[in-house]
Design a protein around this motif. Structure first.
Motif: not given
Length: 302
Positions: A154-167
């Motif tokens: 998957h490209d950049l659009t495949g990252f959900s916010l849950e996987r990149t925000v407030d980890l």
């Protein structure tokens, strides 16, 4: 605020017999005026020693240094910062002509619409500027998606916010380890399940210079395997590449991206992030068909 570590030699006698001697041991300490007794307790806690009796310290030196997360130490549960929220910038600024890697062209800034030209379009006293940026996607601090390595990933659009925000974040400090490769043994004491793992090498001080790519730190194959097996969701590094650049197989990229683990390279300022307790965010625009792109990366401090 500055943080401190204590370096010392120690001798421990055990109540059931035997003893232990260490030289040049380091633990996180709460302040510069920490006592020898407190250092001894932190030493025992850090090793989880049972039946430990008297501890004798010598050659004690307290130095200003970033905490590494000594078990039972002041940063073990995250650094207390008082009321309010503080943030730490972890991205390099993108500037016209900057060098990220010497084999890649730097970004070029120009204008699609100048302020002068816009005056002919808008009402008197109203003007705008529209910039034009040309750059490779591996510029500054950027995120790698599986498509960077795999044509069916998957490209950049495949990252959900849950996987990149407030980890939830773990910072692994290896800048003074004396080794370039960050392997499973260097990671073994960390809980990385569901966390962003940020590898603090200190290489970022050389960013933008020819020395940046000379003997940089990197994640080894078994280090990548260890992180995947234990559930890390994102791995970042403040070095020229997460891989050993002399190894054309790129095992860290291959394994991490193959497992869907996001990678953020060319980070900076990781010394300002506590070993645990911070929340990490790195988001790229939702651009279809790209495997990498610059991110605004930052940490929210506890």
């Amino acid at each position: 605020m500055p943080t401190y570590r204590a370096r010392f030699d120690a001798t421990v006698a055990f109540t059931n017999g035997g003893g232990l001697q260490v030289q040049g041991f380091l633990v996180d300490v709460p302040s510069a005026d920490v006592t020898s007794g407190e250092i001894g307790e932190l030493f025992l806690d850090s090793l989880g020693l049972l039946m430990a009796g008297k501890v004798q310290l010598s050659k004690v030196e307290v130095v200003e240094a970033a905490h590494k997360g000594t078990r039972g130490g002041p940063a073990a549960g995250g650094a207390a910062r008082g009321e309010g929220t503080a943030y730490v910038e972890l991205s390099h600024v993108i500037r016209d002509g900057m060098v990220t890697l010497p084999n890649l062209p730097g970004p070029s800034f120009s204008q699609q619409l100048t302020r002068e030209a816009s005056r002919e379009i808008y009402a008197p006293g109203t003007e705008f500027e529209i910039g034009l940026l040309t750059m490779v996607t591996n510029t500054g601090t950027y995120m790698d998606s599986p498509y960077h390595r795999y044509p069916d990933g998957h490209d950049l659009t495949g990252f959900s916010l849950e996987r990149t925000v407030d980890l939830p974040t773990v910072v692994v400090r290896v800048e003074d380890s004396g080794r370039l490769g960050i392997d499973a043994a260097a990671l073994a004491t960390y809980d990385v399940q569901g966390k962003a793992v940020l590898l603090h090498t200190g290489d970022d001080v050389r960013f933008g210079t020819p020395e940046y790519v000379e003997e940089p730190h990197f994640l080894t194959r078994d280090g990548a395997e260890w992180l995947i097996d234990r559930g890390a969701v994102l791995v970042g590094i403040d070095a020229a590449n997460i891989d050993d650049m002399t190894d054309g197989t790129r095992p860290a990229h291959t394994l991490l991206l193959g497992a869907g683990v996001a990678i953020v390279e060319h980070m900076t300022n990781l010394s300002a992030v506590p070993p645990t307790g911070a929340l990490f965010t790195a988001t790229a625009p939702r651009i279809e068909g790209l495997g990498t792109f610059p991110v605004r990366a930052y940490a929210k401090l506890p």
